[in-house]
Design an enzyme around this catalytic site. Sequence first.
Site, PDB file in Angstrom:
ATOM      1  N   ARG A  39      14.770  20.475 -19.281  1.00 36.69           N
ATOM      2  CA  ARG A  39      13.944  21.381 -18.479  1.00 36.69           C
ATOM      3  C   ARG A  39      14.268  22.845 -18.788  1.00 36.69           C
ATOM      4  NH1 ARG A  39      13.495  20.454 -12.259  1.00 36.69           N
ATOM      5  NH2 ARG A  39      11.707  21.835 -12.639  1.00 36.69           N
TER       6      ARG A  39
ATOM      7  N   HIS B  48      11.534  25.876 -19.476  1.00 39.32           N
ATOM      8  CA  HIS B  48      11.415  27.014 -18.556  1.00 39.32           C
ATOM      9  C   HIS B  48      11.918  28.319 -19.173  1.00 39.32           C
ATOM     10  CE1 HIS B  48      10.133  25.052 -14.741  1.00 39.32           C
ATOM     11  NE2 HIS B  48      10.532  23.989 -15.402  1.00 39.32           N
TER      12      HIS B  48
ATOM     13  N   SER C 297      16.824  34.107 -21.101  1.00 34.33           N
ATOM     14  CA  SER C 297      16.575  35.012 -19.969  1.00 34.33           C
ATOM     15  C   SER C 297      16.654  34.268 -18.644  1.00 34.33           C
ATOM     16  CB  SER C 297      15.219  35.711 -20.119  1.00 34.33           C
ATOM     17  OG  SER C 297      14.162  34.775 -20.148  1.00 34.33           O
TER      18      SER C 297
ATOM     19  N   GLU D 238      15.001  35.053 -12.962  1.00 33.21           N
ATOM     20  CA  GLU D 238      13.855  34.163 -13.101  1.00 33.21           C
ATOM     21  C   GLU D 238      14.047  32.889 -12.289  1.00 33.21           C
ATOM     22  OE1 GLU D 238      12.950  33.412 -17.235  1.00 33.21           O
ATOM     23  OE2 GLU D 238      13.223  35.527 -17.757  1.00 33.21           O
TER      24      GLU D 238
ATOM     25  N   ASN E 168      10.139  27.986 -10.973  1.00 36.94           N
ATOM     26  CA  ASN E 168      11.401  27.364 -11.380  1.00 36.94           C
ATOM     27  C   ASN E 168      12.042  26.614 -10.223  1.00 36.94           C
ATOM     28  OD1 ASN E 168      11.332  28.283 -14.077  1.00 36.94           O
ATOM     29  ND2 ASN E 168      12.061  30.297 -13.442  1.00 36.94           N
TER      30      ASN E 168
ATOM     31  N   HIS F 100       8.233  14.124 -18.228  1.00 42.95           N
ATOM     32  CA  HIS F 100       8.154  13.717 -16.823  1.00 42.95           C
ATOM     33  C   HIS F 100       8.471  12.230 -16.647  1.00 42.95           C
ATOM     34  CE1 HIS F 100       5.312  17.287 -15.587  1.00 42.95           C
ATOM     35  NE2 HIS F 100       6.531  17.669 -15.915  1.00 42.95           N
ATOM     36  N   SER F 101       8.805  11.547 -17.737  1.00 47.76           N
ATOM     37  CA  SER F 101       9.218  10.151 -17.608  1.00 47.76           C
ATOM     38  C   SER F 101      10.645  10.039 -17.084  1.00 47.76           C
ATOM     39  CB  SER F 101       9.110   9.430 -18.962  1.00 47.76           C
ATOM     40  OG  SER F 101      10.117   9.875 -19.858  1.00 47.76           O
TER      41      SER F 101
END
Length: 330
Positions: A68, A72, A82, A94, A100, A198-199
């Site tokens: 992830r 992101h 960043s 962030e 997030n 997303h699995s």
Amino acid sequence: MAKVIRKGSAPSLHNWLVLSLLLLFRLGEGGLQLDYYSESCPRAAEIIKEQVQKLYEKHGNTAVSWVRNLFHDCMVKSCDASILLVEANGIVSEQKSDRNFGMRNFKYIHTIKSALESECPMTVSCADIVALSAREGVIMLGGPYISMKTGRRDSKESYADVVQDFIPLHNDSIDVVLSRFQSIGIDVEGTVALLGAHSVGRVHCVNLVNRLYPTLDPTLDPDYGEYLRGRCPSPQPDPDAVEYARNDRETPMVLDNMYYKNLLRNKGLMLIDQQLVSHPSTSPFVDSMASNNSYFLDRFASAMILMSENNPITGDAGQVRNDCRFVNKG
């Protein structure tokens, strides 16, 4: 006396080779390369691998976090770490953006960075840690080895004020999602493959209840919808509570094509997932990836490479942070 090459005469083969090598060096200088740290920190990739494995053994969910992190970070302007900056010295992190929400385990990046600093001080960038830890995270989740280049440098600023312009929401239309990925060079096939991440992992109820209340989304399998209501019993879940549903109940910590099989059964968790089945440009890829796990993993790996190379800071720009949480002083 210096040797003079007369006009029209050709340089020696030796000089030509030297000039060619210099040109190649300059073309590569400042760009990403395979084994970028081969001389400056030969064990860099191995150290990251060792630390990721140790953290996985203690905290299995870290593997999902590494994957992830790459998305992101790289989706927002550049793969430049960043996202790792915390609020200090005027920096707005962030990590505070609602885009997030649910991100965690940033503290373990510090563990990896400390191990690298012990062997090669001020050498390996936080941005490369994000990239290579994502690669190792994929492997921990049963995915393929991905050959990632290194040589990224770290941003000196946060882009908290524009995160929403780059990272789509869970309930955005698929056209918005496709356009966001296309802006960094990832086509429809690659976007469908990346959403296959997303699995693994889980989704907080905050991002699910829009499909559950006040009535069930008609595109959601009714039995599955009732199960999700059991996981998320309130239409207004507490964002600070541990209320979630796993992306995949059958192989929850394996990166595989079960995600696409679930979509074809109307068991996609978020609206952004289920839309892949109904949209004419994405549905053929859902069918193909549901029926062929090797095809999915191959396309996923290719898209990960493209994402990891989005507009990196290289050469003399940026910096190599001593602590991934803060911009270096001076």
